[in-house]
Enzyme design. Structure first.
Site, PDB file in Angstrom:
ATOM      1  N   ASP A 123       2.336  -0.546  -2.725  1.00 54.10           N
ATOM      2  CA  ASP A 123       2.969  -1.366  -3.761  1.00 54.10           C
ATOM      3  C   ASP A 123       4.478  -1.435  -3.601  1.00 54.10           C
ATOM      4  O   ASP A 123       5.169  -2.078  -4.394  1.00 54.10           O
ATOM      5  CB  ASP A 123       2.591  -0.890  -5.165  1.00 54.10           C
TER       6      ASP A 123
ATOM      7  N   ASP B  55       4.201   2.037   1.430  1.00 52.58           N
ATOM      8  CA  ASP B  55       3.934   3.422   1.071  1.00 52.58           C
ATOM      9  C   ASP B  55       2.426   3.629   0.963  1.00 52.58           C
ATOM     10  O   ASP B  55       1.645   2.736   1.296  1.00 52.58           O
ATOM     11  CB  ASP B  55       4.658   3.808  -0.222  1.00 52.58           C
TER      12      ASP B  55
ATOM     13  N   ASP C 111       0.120   3.631  -1.271  1.00 54.68           N
ATOM     14  CA  ASP C 111      -0.752   2.689  -1.975  1.00 54.68           C
ATOM     15  C   ASP C 111      -0.276   1.256  -1.850  1.00 54.68           C
ATOM     16  O   ASP C 111      -0.812   0.355  -2.491  1.00 54.68           O
ATOM     17  CB  ASP C 111      -0.925   3.079  -3.443  1.00 54.68           C
TER      18      ASP C 111
ATOM     19  N   SER D 217       0.499   7.426  -4.671  1.00 57.14           N
ATOM     20  CA  SER D 217       1.540   6.570  -4.114  1.00 57.14           C
ATOM     21  C   SER D 217       2.217   7.199  -2.898  1.00 57.14           C
ATOM     22  O   SER D 217       1.578   7.430  -1.879  1.00 57.14           O
ATOM     23  CB  SER D 217       2.550   6.236  -5.219  1.00 57.14           C
TER      24      SER D 217
END
Length: 444
Positions: free
Chosen positions: A245, A241, A243, A102
């Site tokens: 999400d 960010d 990833d 992440s």
């Protein structure tokens, strides 16, 4: 049984140190495969990843582990975490796997999983995997080994899904956007989505090299986007960010809107359309101003533990649709099964286009309470819960604040830190109260 490997969002750590090593990840995939085979004769899993250099190594280890248990694998390549969740459901796969840490720096990585329905898996499933990890492997015979293939148009399919969540009678034509992909998983998809919906798009943080994910860009470092928005004369900046999400949004003045504000905007946009909103889920960290504003509109507000999985669990339990965190993890379950930075941005922009107003105008009736957060390092063996002076000071502070603020004291889940947070209508009061509480912790 207690968790040994799984945290609040899968398994995460520094690459090359347990558990993020190729041998463990192979064992993990084998164990997951064995759990899947308890209910399916021939499971099929999808594997996506972000742009970290370690993704190649971990992808290979996962593929081998699943194949060794007789599980077929479909490789998606670099794709946002919510994209893997969507394709898992759309492809009728048994499981979705994401290789990502992440918002962490490139030296970290992790593994997280989605169910066949594209949702986070529950504690019971994770404990079953942990139990399987303690058992010796059972290698499939050659004829029963799993196979692997690549889904070449994964990014294109996810792009179309994102576009489908935006009202079909609206367009982004006339808007100038700067999209910051954090050199992460959305570096191709995100600019394309907004461009195809009509926006004039400039990109930053969309040139990954395996080592620069989240480095000085993205939702955790919005300064670069603020500068770019001003330099380009753009209407908005969209920061994702690593990833993709989570979302942070910046307007033309450089003002940063966090997840709490954007969640409230998503609620009011639906109310303006005549939708019925029974309730909204935030977390222990959600700014009290959001709770006050929602209750003023007759909408119930509930706080879950920090972490989007807990927000999601509470939404499912109550049958509600909207929730989120200040970090930018936003959930709109009438649009997607999980938090999605691109889809969340489209919901915000849709509200602007439909109303003809800017984000700041739509949030004019909400003024976030000033917040002071102080991290206090705990000594070995220090039990802050038995600190009676802290209990007494907390009670005094809560009485002083009344309905115009709140106190939250909680231990970090990853470090020997106590997080002391106070919200009040005045910044000076919030800081003074927080420092009085910290003094009691340090005096113990």
């Amino acid at each position: 049984m207690t968790r040994q490997y799984f945290g609040t969002d899968g398994i995460r750590g520094t690459v090359g140190q347990p558990p993020i090593t190729p041998d463990f990840v192979l064992r993990l995939a084998h164990a997951v495969g064995r759990v899947l085979k308890r209910t399916e004769a021939r499971p099929r899993v999808l594997i996506g990843k972000d742009t970290r250099i370690s993704g190649y190594m971990l992808e290979s280890a996962l593929e081998s582990g699943f194949n060794s248990a007789g599980v077929d694998v479909v490789l998606l390549g670099p794709l946002p975490t919510p994209g893997v969740a969507y394709l898992t459901r759309a492809q009728r796969a048994s499981l979705g796997v994401v290789i990502s840490a992440s918002h962490n720096a490139f030296a970290d990585n992790g593994i997280k999983f989605f169910s066949a329905q594209g949702t986070k898996l529950d504690d019971e499933w994770e404990l079953a995997v942990e139990a399987a990890l303690q058992e010796p492997p059972v290698w499939a015979e050659s004829a029963a080994l799993g196979k692997a293939r690549r889904l070449d148009d994964a990014a294109g399919r996810y792009t179309e899904f994102c576009k489908s969540t935006f009202a079909s009678d609206l367009t982004l034509r006339g808007l100038r956007l700067v999209v910051d992909g954090a050199h992460g998983a959305a570096y191709q998809v995100a600019p394309q989505v907004f461009h195809e919906l009509g926006a004039d798009v400039t990109s930053i943080g969309c040139a990954p090299d395996g080592l620069n994910i989240n480095k000085g860009v993205g939702a955790t470092h919005p300064e670069a986007l603020i500068e770019a928005v001003k330099a380009q004369g753009a209407d908005y900046g969209i920061a994702l960010d690593g990833d993709a999400d989570r979302l942070q949004l910046i307007d033309a003045t450089g003002r940063l809107f966090n997840g709490d504000e954007l969640l409230y905007l998503m609620v009011t946009e639906r109310l303006a359309r005549g939708d019925k909103i029974e309730g909204v889920v935030g977390t222990l960290m959600t700014n009290k101003a959001i709770e006050v504003a929602l209750r003023a509109r007759g909408i119930e507000f509930v706080r879950a533990k920090v972490g989007d999985r807990y927000v999601l669990e509470e939404l499912h339990r109550r049958g509600w649709l909207l929730g989120g965190e200040g970090s930018g993890h936003l959930l709109a379950l009438d649009r997607h099964t999980t938090g999605d930075g691109i889809v969340s941005a489209l919901q915000v922009l849709q509200a602007c286009v439909r109303s003809g107003k800017r984000v700041a105008e739509l949030l004019a009736d909400v003024q976030l309470f000033p917040q002071t957060l102080i991290n206090v390092r705990l000594r070995d063996g220090q039990d802050w819960r038995t600190n009676q002076a802290l209990v007494a000071e907390t009670e005094r502070t809560e009485a002083e604040l009344g309905d115009s603020g709140r106190v939250l004291i909680r231990a970090s889940g990853t470090e020997p830190l106590l997080r002391v947070m106070v919200e009040a209508r005045e910044a000076a009061q919030a800081e003074a109260c927080a420092r009085r509480l910290v003094a009691q912790v340090e005096a113990q």
